[in-house]
Design an enzyme around this catalytic site. Sequence first.
Site, PDB file in Angstrom:
ATOM      1  N   GLY A   9       0.848  -1.181   0.000  1.00 41.54           N
ATOM      2  CA  GLY A   9       0.000   0.000   0.000  1.00 41.54           C
ATOM      3  C   GLY A   9       0.885   1.233   0.000  1.00 41.54           C
ATOM      4  O   GLY A   9       2.085   1.163  -0.274  1.00 41.54           O
ATOM      5  N   ASP A  30       2.426  -8.509  -2.910  1.00 39.23           N
ATOM      6  CA  ASP A  30       1.121  -7.970  -2.545  1.00 39.23           C
ATOM      7  C   ASP A  30       0.078  -8.745  -3.333  1.00 39.23           C
ATOM      8  O   ASP A  30       0.362  -9.255  -4.423  1.00 39.23           O
ATOM      9  CB  ASP A  30       1.044  -6.473  -2.892  1.00 39.23           C
ATOM     10  CG  ASP A  30      -0.159  -5.780  -2.266  1.00 39.23           C
ATOM     11  OD1 ASP A  30       0.031  -5.070  -1.260  1.00 39.23           O
ATOM     12  OD2 ASP A  30      -1.282  -5.956  -2.771  1.00 39.23           O
ATOM     13  N   SER A 121       5.742   5.613  11.893  1.00 41.60           N
ATOM     14  CA  SER A 121       5.070   6.885  11.656  1.00 41.60           C
ATOM     15  C   SER A 121       5.798   7.634  10.550  1.00 41.60           C
ATOM     16  O   SER A 121       7.015   7.565  10.438  1.00 41.60           O
ATOM     17  CB  SER A 121       5.058   7.735  12.937  1.00 41.60           C
ATOM     18  OG  SER A 121       4.398   8.965  12.718  1.00 41.60           O
ATOM     19  N   LYS A 173       3.739   3.214  19.737  1.00 45.10           N
ATOM     20  CA  LYS A 173       3.059   3.828  18.591  1.00 45.10           C
ATOM     21  C   LYS A 173       1.604   4.160  18.921  1.00 45.10           C
ATOM     22  O   LYS A 173       1.062   5.179  18.468  1.00 45.10           O
ATOM     23  CB  LYS A 173       3.121   2.883  17.388  1.00 45.10           C
ATOM     24  CG  LYS A 173       2.423   3.402  16.123  1.00 45.10           C
ATOM     25  CD  LYS A 173       2.977   4.739  15.668  1.00 45.10           C
ATOM     26  CE  LYS A 173       2.646   5.078  14.221  1.00 45.10           C
ATOM     27  NZ  LYS A 173       1.254   4.949  13.834  1.00 45.10           N
ATOM     28  N   HIS A 176       1.771   7.316  20.835  1.00 47.28           N
ATOM     29  CA  HIS A 176       2.144   8.348  19.849  1.00 47.28           C
ATOM     30  C   HIS A 176       0.910   8.831  19.095  1.00 47.28           C
ATOM     31  O   HIS A 176       0.681  10.036  18.936  1.00 47.28           O
ATOM     32  CB  HIS A 176       3.180   7.747  18.886  1.00 47.28           C
ATOM     33  CG  HIS A 176       3.387   8.502  17.602  1.00 47.28           C
ATOM     34  ND1 HIS A 176       2.493   8.439  16.552  1.00 47.28           N
ATOM     35  CD2 HIS A 176       4.389   9.309  17.194  1.00 47.28           C
ATOM     36  CE1 HIS A 176       2.932   9.185  15.563  1.00 47.28           C
ATOM     37  NE2 HIS A 176       4.087   9.726  15.913  1.00 47.28           N
ATOM     38  N   ASN A 177       0.083   7.905  18.636  1.00 44.28           N
ATOM     39  CA  ASN A 177      -1.090   8.286  17.862  1.00 44.28           C
ATOM     40  C   ASN A 177      -2.150   8.959  18.730  1.00 44.28           C
ATOM     41  O   ASN A 177      -2.874   9.840  18.262  1.00 44.28           O
ATOM     42  CB  ASN A 177      -1.678   7.064  17.154  1.00 44.28           C
ATOM     43  CG  ASN A 177      -0.893   6.705  15.907  1.00 44.28           C
ATOM     44  OD1 ASN A 177       0.290   7.013  15.797  1.00 44.28           O
ATOM     45  ND2 ASN A 177      -1.542   6.041  14.973  1.00 44.28           N
ATOM     46  N   GLU A 180      -1.102  12.445  18.976  1.00 35.19           N
ATOM     47  CA  GLU A 180      -1.422  13.065  17.683  1.00 35.19           C
ATOM     48  C   GLU A 180      -2.877  13.528  17.653  1.00 35.19           C
ATOM     49  O   GLU A 180      -3.178  14.639  17.176  1.00 35.19           O
ATOM     50  CB  GLU A 180      -1.167  12.040  16.580  1.00 35.19           C
ATOM     51  CG  GLU A 180      -1.505  12.456  15.179  1.00 35.19           C
ATOM     52  CD  GLU A 180      -1.374  11.278  14.233  1.00 35.19           C
ATOM     53  OE1 GLU A 180      -2.403  10.883  13.643  1.00 35.19           O
ATOM     54  OE2 GLU A 180      -0.263  10.731  14.092  1.00 35.19           O
TER      55      GLU A 180
END
Length: 301
Positions: A9, A30, A121, A173, A176-177, A180
Amino acid sequence: MELGMIGLGRMGAAMTKRLLDAGHTVVAYDQDRAAVERSVADGAVGAVSLDALVSRLNVPRTAWVMVPAGDAVNDTIERLTRLLKADDTLIDGGNSNFRDTLQRAFSVQKSGVHFVDVGTSGGIWGLKEGYCLMIGGDAAVVKRIQPLFESLAPAQDRGWAHVGPVGAGHFTKMVHNGIEYGLMQSYSEGFALLEKNKDFHLDLPKIAEIWRHGSVVRSWLLDLTAQALAENPTLEGIGPSVADSGEGRWMVAEAIAADVPCPVITLSLLERIRSRVQDSFGNRILAVMRNKFGGHAISKQ
């Protein structure tokens, strides 16, 4: 160094190209064959299946999974575990819940395969700016694959760190988000108040731009907001509905379970949920920020 990348992606494809540009060999797979062909055009070795990907890697192998959180991760990791051998390394670089990561790691490690979780990130800007990497796993295993992290990060000596044992990367993480969410909500509310005051005829693009220099509230999120407002000062055509990808919910749940008050982050999550049933300029600011840093879809008004 050699790596197998599973999932091409936006993030997976950009990470693959950054690794290729740094001189690493990447075998890419993929389910979308066109995505594989795009990475092949960048210099990757294409694989038509997970079996083919694993067979093309030299031992000890390293396979990096970049697929959406949930059942797709479970399925991919289960299949890879059957294909990889003892002393190979399996990396989950997606936004998995750290509790799921702990369960997956236990299952993988029973077969002798090492498991590393990497909170990643950087969004769609990572190819150019580098990625922030929060890494959980055995220290010796992380050391062995360190060249990969050094190439993906903004620099060899910054933007990445081994933060703890398995699960620590995704836990970090998640927090962290959550942070955010709170930062974005503060910006959205501030700009909404500026926009509401019609007496002063405030120039929002100009204000966003001056805040970028010397102000204590300057940040990359503000840079992106200033860019968005310069392009579309009234955010015409931007729908006010703001999605959430799960990490904020996980963090709020963990905060409640740990008796750690996180009111700002909790309210920012609730505001995103509320945005889906109510219009506001602040929500359009949130939506356009998510689009700018992560390429997330914008609903149209």
